[in-house]
Scaffold this motif. Structure first.
Motif, short mmCIF file in Angstrom:
data_model
loop_
_atom_site.label_atom_id
_atom_site.label_comp_id
_atom_site.label_asym_id
_atom_site.label_seq_id
_atom_site.Cartn_x
_atom_site.Cartn_y
_atom_site.Cartn_z
N THR A 11 -7.06 0.22 1.97
CA THR A 11 -5.61 0.30 1.90
C THR A 11 -5.12 1.74 1.88
O THR A 11 -3.97 2.00 2.23
CB THR A 11 -5.06 -0.47 0.68
N TYR A 12 -5.97 2.66 1.49
CA TYR A 12 -5.60 4.07 1.49
C TYR A 12 -5.26 4.56 2.90
O TYR A 12 -4.40 5.40 3.09
CB TYR A 12 -6.75 4.91 0.90
N ILE A 13 -5.93 4.00 3.92
CA ILE A 13 -5.69 4.46 5.29
C ILE A 13 -4.59 3.68 6.00
O ILE A 13 -4.27 3.97 7.14
CB ILE A 13 -6.99 4.42 6.14
N PHE A 14 -4.01 2.68 5.33
CA PHE A 14 -2.90 1.94 5.94
C PHE A 14 -1.74 2.88 6.23
O PHE A 14 -1.43 3.77 5.45
CB PHE A 14 -2.41 0.82 5.01
N ARG A 15 -1.08 2.64 7.35
CA ARG A 15 0.09 3.42 7.74
C ARG A 15 1.21 2.49 8.15
O ARG A 15 0.99 1.33 8.46
CB ARG A 15 -0.24 4.34 8.94
N ASP A 16 2.41 3.01 8.17
CA ASP A 16 3.60 2.33 8.68
C ASP A 16 3.76 0.92 8.10
O ASP A 16 3.80 0.77 6.88
CB ASP A 16 3.59 2.30 10.22
N ASP A 17 3.82 -0.09 8.98
CA ASP A 17 4.07 -1.46 8.53
C ASP A 17 2.99 -1.96 7.57
O ASP A 17 3.30 -2.65 6.59
CB ASP A 17 4.15 -2.42 9.72
N SER A 19 1.18 -0.26 5.49
CA SER A 19 1.37 0.39 4.19
C SER A 19 2.51 -0.28 3.42
O SER A 19 2.38 -0.56 2.22
CB SER A 19 1.66 1.87 4.39
N TRP A 22 1.38 -3.71 2.23
CA TRP A 22 0.46 -3.67 1.11
C TRP A 22 1.16 -3.31 -0.19
O TRP A 22 0.82 -3.82 -1.26
CB TRP A 22 -0.70 -2.73 1.38
N GLU A 23 2.17 -2.45 -0.13
CA GLU A 23 2.92 -2.10 -1.34
C GLU A 23 3.50 -3.34 -1.98
O GLU A 23 3.52 -3.46 -3.21
CB GLU A 23 4.04 -1.11 -1.02
#
Length: 170
Positions: A11-17, A19, A22-23
């Motif tokens: 999840t640390y590397i998730f970006r944009d949508d 991310s 996941w929040e």
């Protein structure tokens, strides 16, 4: 690595949508006890609906290399493994499915080496592809060289051995 740590790293590397998704999603899970499999289920439910997963499974089951490079084929193969765990989880089935998907020339070259596991078969496929490229390059170079030799402007055509005219003197 613990499952919870795998989830945190992913999840640390998730970006944009992803991310943003996941929040919101992390509030409904306990990060200390979540399993990797449960995380994948949650993720796949969000980004790969049942019909998309079904389509990706079918694509994987009929996957063939065709004109793709080994790198392109391996990328598609590895992606498809996520959607067909029955094959991906069985090393012998995974190897067989990979070998069956290779184009015939590469399949034969790799079979000669008798790989026992998928990773070794992939390495042999890369080496075989490179050897075939090298052979093609050498053949093209020879054809080009031959063509260039035939197009020399001052080259006289061969007319046979020279003829001696007049009487021969002892």
């Amino acid at each position: 690595m613990r499952d919870a740590d795998r989830v945190r790293c992913t999840t640390y590397i998730f970006r944009d949508d992803a991310s943003l998704w996941w929040e919101g999603a992390e509030h409904s899970v306990n990060l200390d006890t979540i399993t990797w499999n449960r995380f994948k289920e949650i993720f796949y439910e969000k980004y790969f609906t049942a019909d998309v997963r079904g389509r990706l499974m079918r694509e994987f089951m009929t996957l063939r290399q065709g004109d793709a490079t080994v790198a392109e084929f391996v990328k598609k193969f590895d992606r498809g493994c996520h959607f067909v765990p029955l094959i991906a989880g069985d090393p012998a089935m995974k190897l067989k499915h990979f070998m069956d998907g290779l184009r015939p020339t590469l399949h034969n070259n790799v079979m000669v080496m008798r790989p026992l596991v998928y990773d070794i078969a992939v390495a042999y496929a890369f080496k075989s592809e490179q050897s075939l490229r090298d052979i093609d390059f050498e053949n093209q170079r020879k054809r080009q060289q031959h063509q260039n030799n035939n197009n020399l402007p001052n080259k006289k055509p061969y007319t046979g051995p020279p003829r001696i005219q007049g009487p021969l003197k002892p």
